[in-house]
Design a protein around this motif. Structure first.
Motif, PDB file in Angstrom:
ATOM      1  N   ASP A 157       0.946  -1.322   0.028  1.00 50.62           N
ATOM      2  CA  ASP A 157      -0.192  -0.085   0.048  1.00 50.62           C
ATOM      3  C   ASP A 157       0.859   1.168  -0.063  1.00 50.62           C
ATOM      4  O   ASP A 157       1.439   1.696   1.145  1.00 50.62           O
ATOM      5  CB  ASP A 157      -0.907   0.065   1.195  1.00 50.62           C
ATOM      6  N   SER A 159      -0.153   4.065  -0.872  1.00 53.12           N
ATOM      7  CA  SER A 159      -0.756   5.459  -1.023  1.00 53.12           C
ATOM      8  C   SER A 159       0.061   6.892  -0.917  1.00 53.12           C
ATOM      9  O   SER A 159      -0.289   7.879  -1.444  1.00 53.12           O
ATOM     10  CB  SER A 159      -2.083   5.195  -0.211  1.00 53.12           C
ATOM     11  N   HIS A 185      -5.667  10.767  -4.342  1.00 55.09           N
ATOM     12  CA  HIS A 185      -6.561  11.809  -3.660  1.00 55.09           C
ATOM     13  C   HIS A 185      -5.700  12.886  -3.621  1.00 55.09           C
ATOM     14  O   HIS A 185      -4.593  12.945  -3.514  1.00 55.09           O
ATOM     15  CB  HIS A 185      -6.966  10.954  -2.333  1.00 55.09           C
TER      16      HIS A 185
HETATM   17  C1  LIG Z   1      -5.430   7.561   1.158  1.00 55.40           C
HETATM   18  C2  LIG Z   1      -5.095   6.182   1.575  1.00 55.40           C
HETATM   19  C3  LIG Z   1      -5.930   5.002   0.976  1.00 55.40           C
HETATM   20  C4  LIG Z   1      -7.313   5.024   0.228  1.00 55.40           C
HETATM   21  O1  LIG Z   1      -6.923   5.775  -0.879  1.00 55.40           O
HETATM   22  P1  LIG Z   1      -8.091   6.448  -1.861  1.00 55.40           P
HETATM   23  O2  LIG Z   1      -7.660   6.819  -3.010  1.00 55.40           O
HETATM   24  O3  LIG Z   1      -8.970   7.668  -1.026  1.00 55.40           O
HETATM   25  O4  LIG Z   1      -9.152   5.090  -1.960  1.00 55.40           O
HETATM   26  C5  LIG Z   1      -5.488   3.626   1.371  1.00 55.40           C
HETATM   27  N1  LIG Z   1      -4.416   3.482   2.100  1.00 55.40           N
HETATM   28  C6  LIG Z   1      -3.706   4.460   2.587  1.00 55.40           C
HETATM   29  C7  LIG Z   1      -2.458   4.171   3.503  1.00 55.40           C
HETATM   30  C8  LIG Z   1      -3.859   5.932   2.213  1.00 55.40           C
HETATM   31  O5  LIG Z   1      -3.354   6.870   2.943  1.00 55.40           O
END
Ligand SMILES: *Cc1c(COP(=O)(O)O)cnc(C)c1O
Length: 386
Positions: A157, A159, A185
């Protein structure tokens, strides 16, 4: 108000989106493919599948890994709920591995110990989701070695972590994992408004991800179970979803990707300024492993509560009242009411819980000016020196 994070949108970004609005495609079309290829090339991965959020990306990555009822997924408690929920979406159970004191990432030594116990009990996980908290890569080499030994899939992950690297490989190269997930996001490193992506080097996983992204249907003759009755035909081979990204989003994401290194460099400059300005305060600064380059999605400090006269809540409230949009990352997932109903208890992952009690996220984003940052620093200094 200075927020804890926000997007940086340029005139080029706006023009890129406008061009799509004037074109033939609004939803998944040439801009999505171009964005996928550009991110894959940037990261050094073979394949990329764009979707409408990182949450969707995690879901289809778990499905592609074969996660299902009777299986389990392990992740860090110090993450957004989506890193764990994706396991539940697949009908699997979820468990956590407590965090490392220094990096706040899933502890690879704790993972090793938990795997050894799970092997004896016959409860090994099918999927492990290391989360690159704040943009700092987990110690992936050790995690990947364990994956080889115990036979689980690794879904990073990432993100927080596009633009970062680990042992000379870009995060997203999947050198030490099966798949890597990014989020677009607006508070993340680059944005598509909303959006996510899964990267992989496996042709087999790629094919599955494409199916799950769009209803499980295909027009690919090679995948069809019987001969196609005609040009109109599509076959549903599995149960998928509508997780498609639009060309509008992809055009924005692609345009943002052109400035990603600039964005991350600016985040590093701001982080160095925080490091320097806060080093004499009663706070713990974010430690960095030397063999990685963080994308610095977040700058998190821990308040040494025994050395200051305020609680974390008072510090948070006073900073907010002074126009400084501090935040807290993360409420340990296992303490959420929903996870408590599943049987987790306060105290289950004590390092993440103790970290959470004193954590505070300071504003950090590309367009944060040095004078705004100085205002954050001075306000924090005056509040915690009371
Ligand atoms: C932001 C985030 C998500 C989800 O991202 P979305 O694009 O909003 O679905 C998942 N995991 C982590 C660690 C995040 O910071």
């Amino acid at each position: 108000m200075i927020p804890y994070g926000r997007q940086s949108i340029s005139e080029e970004d706006i023009q890129a989106v406008e061009a799509v609005l004037r074109s033939d495609f609004l939803t998944t079309g040439p801009a999505v493919e171009r964005f996928e290829q550009a991110v894959a090339a940037y990261c050094g991965a073979k394949y990329a599948v764009a979707v409408n959020s990182a949450t969707s990306a995690l879901h289809i990555a778990c499905l592609a890994a074969g996660l299902t009822k009777g299986h389990s997924l392990w992740t860090s408690p110090n993450t957004f709920v989506a890193s764990a929920n994706c396991g539940l979406y697949c009908g699997a159970s979820v468990d956590f591995v407590d965090i490392d004191h220094d990096t706040y990432n899933m502890g690879e030594v704790l993972l090793k110990e938990k795997l050894a116990r799970a092997k004896q009990q016959g409860t090994l996980p099918t999927v492990v989701v290391p989360v690159h908290f704040s943009g700092q890569s987990c110690r992936m080499e050790a995690i990947y070695d364990l994956a080889q030994k115990y036979g689980f899939h690794v879904i990073e992950d990432a993100s927080h972590a596009i633009g970062g690297s680990y042992k000379g490989h870009k995060v997203g190269s999947c050198t030490y994992s099966d798949m890597t997930v990014f989020s677009f996001h607006p508070v993340k490193i680059i944005t598509a408004g909303e959006g996510g992506m899964v990267l992989t080097n496996s042709a087999d996983l790629y094919e599955k991800l494409i199916l799950y992204r769009s209803h499980g249907i295909t027009r690919n003759k090679r995948l069809m179970l019987q001969e196609s009755p005609g040009g109109w035909y599509y076959g549903q081979l599995d149960l998928g979803f509508n997780y498609r990204m639009t060309d509008i989003q992809a055009a924005l994401g692609y345009s943002q990707l052109q400035r990603i290194d600039e964005f991350v460099q600016k985040r590093h400059k701001l982080a160095r300024r925080y490091d320097e300005a806060l080093k004499d305060l009663p706070v713990i600064l974010p430690a960095q492993d030397r063999d990685q380059y963080s994308s610095y999605h977040l700058y998190v400090i821990q308040l040494k509560l025994d050395q200051i006269s305020l609680t974390r809540k008072e510090a948070y409230d006073q900073l907010q009242a002074a126009g400084i949009g501090v935040n807290v990352h993360y409420i340990p997932v296992h303490t959420q009411p929903y996870y408590q109903k599943l049987g987790f208890k306060q105290g289950d992952f004590s390092v993440a819980e103790a970290y959470y009690e004193q954590a505070l996220t300071l504003p950090l984003y590309e367009s944060l000016s040095y004078s705004e940052q100085d205002q954050v620093i001075e306000t924090l200094r005056s509040i915690i020196s009371q």
